[in-house]
Write a protein that holds these residues in place. Sequence first.
Motif, PDB file in Angstrom:
ATOM      1  N   ASP A  96       3.594   3.161   6.844  1.00 22.29           N
ATOM      2  CA  ASP A  96       3.391   1.869   7.511  1.00 22.29           C
ATOM      3  C   ASP A  96       4.421   1.725   8.629  1.00 22.29           C
TER       4      ASP A  96
ATOM      5  N   LEU B  71       3.420   6.033   2.281  1.00 24.65           N
ATOM      6  CA  LEU B  71       2.517   5.379   1.340  1.00 24.65           C
ATOM      7  C   LEU B  71       1.906   6.419   0.400  1.00 24.65           C
TER       8      LEU B  71
ATOM      9  N   SER C 181      -8.222   7.611   4.414  1.00 20.14           N
ATOM     10  CA  SER C 181      -7.927   6.185   4.223  1.00 20.14           C
ATOM     11  C   SER C 181      -8.148   5.515   5.576  1.00 20.14           C
TER      12      SER C 181
ATOM     13  N   GLN D 154      -0.019  -8.515  10.983  1.00 19.67           N
ATOM     14  CA  GLN D 154      -0.890  -8.124   9.888  1.00 19.67           C
ATOM     15  C   GLN D 154      -0.976  -9.240   8.868  1.00 19.67           C
TER      16      GLN D 154
ATOM     17  N   THR E 177      -1.423  -9.129   5.132  1.00 25.39           N
ATOM     18  CA  THR E 177      -1.493  -8.284   3.951  1.00 25.39           C
ATOM     19  C   THR E 177      -1.399  -9.131   2.704  1.00 25.39           C
TER      20      THR E 177
ATOM     21  N   ASN F 116      -0.120  -8.276  -3.483  1.00 27.22           N
ATOM     22  CA  ASN F 116      -0.894  -7.770  -4.608  1.00 27.22           C
ATOM     23  C   ASN F 116       0.047  -7.311  -5.715  1.00 27.22           C
TER      24      ASN F 116
ATOM     25  N   ASP G 251      -2.718  -0.319  -7.139  1.00 25.37           N
ATOM     26  CA  ASP G 251      -3.504   0.023  -5.963  1.00 25.37           C
ATOM     27  C   ASP G 251      -4.925   0.390  -6.387  1.00 25.37           C
TER      28      ASP G 251
ATOM     29  N   GLU H  72     -10.047  -5.933   1.644  1.00 22.11           N
ATOM     30  CA  GLU H  72      -9.413  -4.702   1.150  1.00 22.11           C
ATOM     31  C   GLU H  72      -9.862  -4.358  -0.276  1.00 22.11           C
TER      32      GLU H  72
ATOM     33  N   ASP I 225      -6.849  -0.777   4.868  1.00 23.93           N
ATOM     34  CA  ASP I 225      -6.774  -0.683   3.407  1.00 23.93           C
ATOM     35  C   ASP I 225      -5.895  -1.754   2.772  1.00 23.93           C
ATOM     36  N   THR I 226      -4.925  -2.263   3.539  1.00 26.13           N
ATOM     37  CA  THR I 226      -4.021  -3.251   2.964  1.00 26.13           C
ATOM     38  C   THR I 226      -4.422  -4.671   3.319  1.00 26.13           C
TER      39      THR I 226
ATOM     40  N   GLU J 280      -5.229  -6.198  10.189  1.00 23.72           N
ATOM     41  CA  GLU J 280      -4.192  -5.954  11.175  1.00 23.72           C
ATOM     42  C   GLU J 280      -4.731  -6.397  12.534  1.00 23.72           C
TER      43      GLU J 280
END
Lengths: 321, 250
Positions: A11, A16, A99, A192, A194, A197, A201, A251, B161-162, B165
């Motif tokens: 990131d 990751l 990904s 972002q 996000t 969580n 994952d 997501e 994925d997160t 953005e």
Amino acid sequence: MDPLLVLMETDGTAVLPATLPAIAFAQAWTRMTRGRFHLLLAGGPDIVTQAETWRGYGEERLLIASDPALTHPTADRVAAVTLQALRATGARWLAGTASSFGKDILPRVAGLLDAPMISDVLSMQPDDNGPIFRRPVYAGNLIATVQIPPEAGVVSVRATAFGQPARATPGQVESLPVEPASLPQGTRWIGQDTAQNKRPDLTTARVVISGGRPLRDPETFEQILGALADKLGGALGATRAAVDSGIAPNELQIGQTGKVIAPELYIAAGVSGSVQHLAGIKDAKVIVAINIDGDAPIFQIADYGLVADLFQAVPELTRKL
Amino acid sequence: MKILVPIKRVPDPYGRVRLTPGGHVDETDIKWVINPFDEIALEEAIRLREAGHDIEILAVAIGTTAWEEQLRTALAMGADRALLIQQEAPADPGRISHYLAAIARQEQPQIILMGKQAIDDDCNQTGQRLAALLQIPQATFASRIELTPDGTCARVTREVDTGRETIEVTLPAVITADLRLNEPRYVALPAIIKARSKPLLRIDAAQLQIPPTAPVTTLRLETPPPRRAGRRVGSVDELITALREEARVI
């Protein structure tokens, strides 16, 4: 065989876990071709601290490209640095995980190299005429076996296909000089959103609980499914319909255009089982379907099917476990 | 401003794809449509125009004359003109991106707006490769696009994925559409008939003089072994017992 370079997923600050499937692929590739591989770590100044933890998979070299200009790893810049790393190491093959990070950057590098790319690789087999790969097409309804010439190529690896990489001898850490002024300047990172969580994952979770549109709203989704997920230490997932109607965040989407998962236990509540959704769960070890509609297609692939109202059955399951 | 929208012809995603005994996709009963992600891209281009931007929309496809059907639909949706780059053999994303780059160099669009992937080969490569060939920025997996008031940049929210953005790209740029960018409009038959007067130009792919690219060769297509249905359980208790004692996953 020419060496393979693995683009590690970051990131910008930390590596990751999505990096691991690509390393597992690199180990398989190295075994089969009696070749070798290098790792590329690209990010901002903090990324150098990750090198010690993340080397030691049998790589020959770990290249670090660190510069404030890479703090937000935008595709144009990371692709440029990856091209530079390929040239510096003489690697003609590049791999990463399929990904959102890999899907964004790897094809751009393939374009820069003007080399063929194979997306979403399930397995690989060397051949004198060039490596042969298997990959899903038509939402996984068909499997294609494809071959590219032996000179060069780019591969994105399906996260569930090659298992976890084994620890091995660490490679030599080297710095790849970054010339910030020569990097592309056309993309600015703004921000972002996000989700916080606390659960595992989704792509690597051992247990996944997912829901569809019958869950009605985000609160019900969290209340009914979240409780079961927490009881089993699992992750939450959702269908496209649930995400489209605002019940679950994007997501969490599982399927052809969302995430592909292979948990040991997948519990689908109020999920009808569209072809696009099934594309994302086919490799789950055990599939449980709870749906009030006994004719829902999900029952055709479920190991255990319970025709019941999820609003009663899921809380009962949570309570009795 | 000009927006280039590449269009791919694909089997209807709600239909079932089968193999012939020879191992090819059985095309007998296939209904062909615009790749759903390309349709979303086209819809977004139309909406940007409807929002008041002065925009010309060019739809382009690379395939046989049969693909004109999808270009006609694109014109009916709202594209201003269409271009078919005629070629017979199916091409991989590497080759397609070269054709599109050649067209982009001729047409000089400010935005190339296209689907993030085609639902037949599921490659998810062409937009990114095209951006690399043209050495312009890319914003993939877009769920929201806003042009800056001066029209020099696009602010794009991306599904990652997160979560989400947001990036800003200087135009010209490639933007690839994700599912939730919009819901494409329905095109009524009169619009399709009316669109027949809109320009649809054909050129031979050979005219673009693309040098050979390293091919991706499909050796085989096969149907994966089906996952068989297990059994029905009658109650939550029976389910728990099965998961504990048979499947041993909890």
